[in-house]
Design a protein around this motif. Structure first.
Motif, PDB file in Angstrom:
ATOM      1  N   LEU A  98       0.777  -1.095  -0.121  1.00 59.48           N
ATOM      2  CA  LEU A  98       0.087  -0.166   0.023  1.00 59.48           C
ATOM      3  C   LEU A  98       1.047   1.249  -0.182  1.00 59.48           C
ATOM      4  O   LEU A  98       1.824   1.538   0.788  1.00 59.48           O
ATOM      5  CB  LEU A  98      -0.884  -0.121   1.242  1.00 59.48           C
ATOM      6  N   THR A  99       0.536   2.032  -1.060  1.00 58.84           N
ATOM      7  CA  THR A  99       1.215   3.664  -0.973  1.00 58.84           C
ATOM      8  C   THR A  99       0.189   4.611  -1.110  1.00 58.84           C
ATOM      9  O   THR A  99      -0.655   4.274  -1.662  1.00 58.84           O
ATOM     10  CB  THR A  99       2.086   3.544  -2.234  1.00 58.84           C
ATOM     11  N   VAL A 100       0.249   5.227  -0.018  1.00 54.10           N
ATOM     12  CA  VAL A 100      -0.551   6.459  -0.008  1.00 54.10           C
ATOM     13  C   VAL A 100       0.263   7.610  -0.005  1.00 54.10           C
ATOM     14  O   VAL A 100       1.175   7.810   0.806  1.00 54.10           O
ATOM     15  CB  VAL A 100      -1.512   6.384   1.287  1.00 54.10           C
ATOM     16  N   GLY A 101       0.088   8.724  -0.696  1.00 56.18           N
ATOM     17  CA  GLY A 101       0.751   9.979  -0.727  1.00 56.18           C
ATOM     18  C   GLY A 101       0.057  11.268  -1.393  1.00 56.18           C
ATOM     19  O   GLY A 101      -1.211  11.091  -2.061  1.00 56.18           O
ATOM     20  N   GLY A 102       0.383  12.373  -0.583  1.00 56.94           N
ATOM     21  CA  GLY A 102      -0.451  13.709  -1.034  1.00 56.94           C
ATOM     22  C   GLY A 102      -1.265  14.035   0.082  1.00 56.94           C
ATOM     23  O   GLY A 102      -1.189  13.878   1.204  1.00 56.94           O
ATOM     24  N   ARG A 103      -2.204  14.842  -0.199  1.00 52.61           N
ATOM     25  CA  ARG A 103      -3.014  15.573   0.707  1.00 52.61           C
ATOM     26  C   ARG A 103      -4.430  16.026  -0.183  1.00 52.61           C
ATOM     27  O   ARG A 103      -4.255  16.204  -1.078  1.00 52.61           O
ATOM     28  CB  ARG A 103      -2.624  17.012   1.085  1.00 52.61           C
ATOM     29  N   GLY A 104      -5.679  15.875   0.439  1.00 54.64           N
ATOM     30  CA  GLY A 104      -6.918  16.058  -0.073  1.00 54.64           C
ATOM     31  C   GLY A 104      -6.815  15.897  -1.348  1.00 54.64           C
ATOM     32  O   GLY A 104      -6.863  14.221  -1.601  1.00 54.64           O
ATOM     33  N   ALA A 105      -7.525  16.388  -2.379  1.00 56.78           N
ATOM     34  CA  ALA A 105      -7.907  16.109  -3.623  1.00 56.78           C
ATOM     35  C   ALA A 105      -6.601  15.522  -4.437  1.00 56.78           C
ATOM     36  O   ALA A 105      -6.845  14.963  -5.167  1.00 56.78           O
ATOM     37  CB  ALA A 105      -8.475  17.178  -4.693  1.00 56.78           C
TER      38      ALA A 105
END
Length: 131
Positions: A98-105
């Protein structure tokens, strides 16, 4: 003699296949993947896919009777959130990253889920250090 049998069983390859799903603000798409790990549970070392990368195997984050967790890292700053987890279930063979990156939209998520099968250990690549 028993020690050598246990040591041999602790070193193996894992061949994992499944589906990668990438999701971002543009939608989602899926594609198949295959990854091969070289694993030594006794030494708690691993590498994947690339013989060059296998010259310097990495330490496992965690290993127990049920899970081998290769990587589990999180970085959370005001500008960016990032989380990466890579693991395999030793009982079922379930492989997950699992890779999650960024903010918001602008958040991007990449998930891999598949199944691993053991194979003979191909070893870690040899090096010829100068010192």
């Amino acid at each position: 003699m028993l020690y050598f049998a246990v040591a041999a069983a602790a070193a193996f390859n894992l061949i994992c296949t499944g589906t990668t799903e990438k999701t971002d603000y543009n939608g989602s798409k899926s594609e198949p993947y295959t990854v091969t790990y070289r694993v030594d549970t006794a030494a708690r070392l691993w590498c994947k896919n690339d013989p060059e990368a296998c010259k310097t195997p990495q330490k496992m984050v965690d290993i127990n009777a049920v899970t081998i967790k290769f990587i589990d890292t999180t970085k959370d700053t005001p500008d960016q959130f990032f989380r990466y987890v890579e693991q395999v279930n030793r009982e079922s063979g379930l492989h997950q990253t699992l890779t999650v990156g960024g903010r918001g939209a602008l958040m991007r998520i990449t998930k891999q889920e598949g199944h691993c099968e053991p194979a003979p250990f191909s070893g870690f690549s040899k090096t010829n250090p100068k010192f």
